[in-house]
Design an enzyme around this catalytic site. Structure first.
Site, short mmCIF file in Angstrom:
data_model
loop_
_atom_site.label_atom_id
_atom_site.label_comp_id
_atom_site.label_asym_id
_atom_site.label_seq_id
_atom_site.Cartn_x
_atom_site.Cartn_y
_atom_site.Cartn_z
N SER A 194 0.84 -1.20 0.00
CA SER A 194 0.00 0.00 0.00
C SER A 194 0.88 1.25 0.00
O SER A 194 1.66 1.44 -0.92
CB SER A 194 -0.96 -0.05 1.18
N GLU A 310 -9.15 -5.46 -4.13
CA GLU A 310 -8.48 -4.49 -3.27
C GLU A 310 -9.46 -3.58 -2.53
O GLU A 310 -9.42 -3.44 -1.30
CB GLU A 310 -7.54 -3.61 -4.11
N HIS A 409 -7.71 -5.65 0.02
CA HIS A 409 -6.47 -4.96 0.32
C HIS A 409 -5.89 -5.42 1.66
O HIS A 409 -6.62 -5.59 2.63
CB HIS A 409 -6.77 -3.46 0.38
#
Length: 499
Positions: A194, A310, A409
């Site tokens: 990320s 995600e 995610h």
């Protein structure tokens, strides 16, 4: 000298052990950025006399509390502080053997997070792969990415990228000291997820970081993620300073306002405030992916990928996504990421799972625009300049929260670190039987890449081919892991009609 005591260029450190692995925690890699050093680039740490104890993590950097994400991604017991520039090391032994080094940059939207999260514990990597693992803290939010431009003088002109400069300083510390911990300073792989992957993307493009690492892994992020223009960043800065009662150019108030008060002022502007690197013309001279297109990281192998779903994770922090109708969803998405071409609308409508709720169908747009697109641009740039590129997609779906998150995610994190046993992990990933096998595949692929620049080996069920212009294979981690040829091809083609 006892086995856990090492000599660095700044002084001696005494660590501890965990499951047969040597661990040193809370090592200062830069001077505390407090007082007159607030909002300035990092400086080397001060040396110390005697033996410094390194058995406990240092403070985390200033950040807000986030009960949802801190609960999911592993709670940290360390108190936040402006004095938070510390790193941690796991090693099989401080014996002079030059082992590959894995250097981890955590995520958290450049807002929160820490290298001391139990999810990033490096014990398994060190045990299973005979490697050295480093995790770091770096300045975030208003302390790491407040773009002050020229408003407070030239010495503060790099303030919008201090978090990136901290990462460079930590890499430089590793280059100078890691051999004392059994690591090879010339064989460092940077990896992050990320915002951590966004950082890796920036570091790939940064001349000052060249030579400080050999390989890179980007998990759910690229140099395009959370990147800001100077105009956008300065407009945000002015709002924060106004809320904090700091006039432009008032250096005294900028340095004297209590850290907690400044953070509260920034947070009071609401969740729409975005932090991240700034193309400021000083630290970051141009867009990172433009730099990669011109060969800034020529020849550096990368491993890069995303999770299948995600954006589903963010329905936890903003449940309104799940309550909107189709037109409202598409209107909001157009506002968030710009106009969506008609061809892309047709693609998502035609390829949606028939039983999927409407929000899952259309949030795939957010997954592509925020995460997949930057991944593809980064992979294309590196492959075009002769680098080996390996692309993956993580498809394991978590059953928690009624299954709404799917392969969301951050879900791959405990698989990569082989930390499925850490506190809170089961509450996020569930307990499906295939998770151990997937963890083995990912964990050892990452280790193999760190050693050789190639993730292949007996740990994978089939060969993972390199990504190239002619063929774009992707390794899919799932209950039955396998290779797919160009699974993003049709989606990418639909978006190309924007031109």
């Amino acid at each position: 000298m006892e086995p856990t005591v090492v000599e660095t260029r700044y002084g001696r450190l005494r660590g501890g052990t965990n499951e047969g692995v040597f661990v040193w925690k809370g090592i200062p890699y830069a001077k505390a950025p407090v007082g007159e050093c607030r909002f300035l680039p990092p400086e080397p740490p001060d040396a110390w006399d005697g033996v410094r104890e390194a058995a406990a993590f240092g403070p985390v950097v200033m950040q807000p509390s986030d009960p949802i994400f801190s609960g999911l991604l592993g709670r940290m017991s360390e108190a936040p502080s402006e004095d938070g520039l510390y790193l941690n090391i796991w090693s099989p032994a401080a014996d002079g053997k030059k082992r590959p080094v894995l250097f981890w940059i955590h995520g958290g939207a450049f807002l929160f997070g820490s290298g001391s999260s139990p999810w990033y514990d490096g014990t398994a990597f060190a045990k299973h792969g005979d490697v050295v693992v480093v995790t770091i803290n770096y300045r975030m939010n208003v302390f790491g990415f407040l773009h002050l431009g020229d408003s407070f003088g030239e010495e503060y002109a790099q303030a919008g990228n201090l978090g990136i400069l901290d990462q460079v300083a930590a890499l430089r510390w590793v280059k100078e000291n890691i051999e004392a911990f059994g690591g090879d300073p010339d064989n460092v792989t940077i990896f992050g997820e990320s915002a951590g992957a966004a950082s890796v993307g920036v570091l790939l493009s940064l001349p000052e970081a060249r030579g400080l690492f050999r390989r890179a892994i980007l998990q759910s992020g690229s140099g395009a993620l959370l990147l800001r223009s100077p105009e956008t960043a300065m407009a945000m800065t002015e709002r924060i300073l106004e809320r904090a009662g700091i006039r432009l150019g008032d250096r005294g108030r900028l340095l004297s306002i209590p850290a907690e008060e400044l953070l509260r002022a920034a947070l009071s502007l609401g969740p729409r405030i975005m932090y991240g690197p700034v193309v400021d013309g000083r630290v970051l001279r141009r867009h990172p992916i433009e730099a990669l297109n011109d060969g800034a990281a020529s020849g550096i192998p990368i491993l890069i990928g995303v999770t299948k779903d995600e954006y589903n994770l963010f329905t936890l922090t903003d449940p309104s996504w799940t309550k909107l109708g189709e037109k409202e969803l598409l209107d909001r998405i157009n506002r968030e990421v710009g106009p969506v071409p008609e061809a892309a609308i047709r693609y998502y409508a035609e390829t949606a799972e028939p039983s999927a709720p409407v929000w899952q169908k259309w949030l795939r747009i957010m997954t592509y625009r925020v995460f997949v697109e930057g991944m593809l641009r980064t992979a294309d740039a590196q492959a075009a300049h002769g680098a080996d590129v390996y692309m993956y997609r993580f498809d394991y779906e978590t059953p928690v929260f009624g299954g709404q998150l799917k392969a969301c995610h951050a879900l791959e994190l405990p698989f990569v670190f082989h930390n499925l046993h850490q506190p809170g992990v089961a509450n996020f990933v569930g307990n499906r039987p295939e998770r151990e096998a997937i963890a083995n595949e990912m964990h050892y692929a990452w280790l193999s890449f760190a050693r050789t620049g190639n993730p292949n080996g007996d740990h994978l069920p089939e060969e993972w081919p390199a990504y190239a212009k002619e063929r774009k294979p992707v390794f899919v981690f799932a209950a039955a892991s396998h290779v797919e040829d160009d699974p993003f091809g049709c989606e990418r083609a639909a978006w190309m009609t924007r031109a």
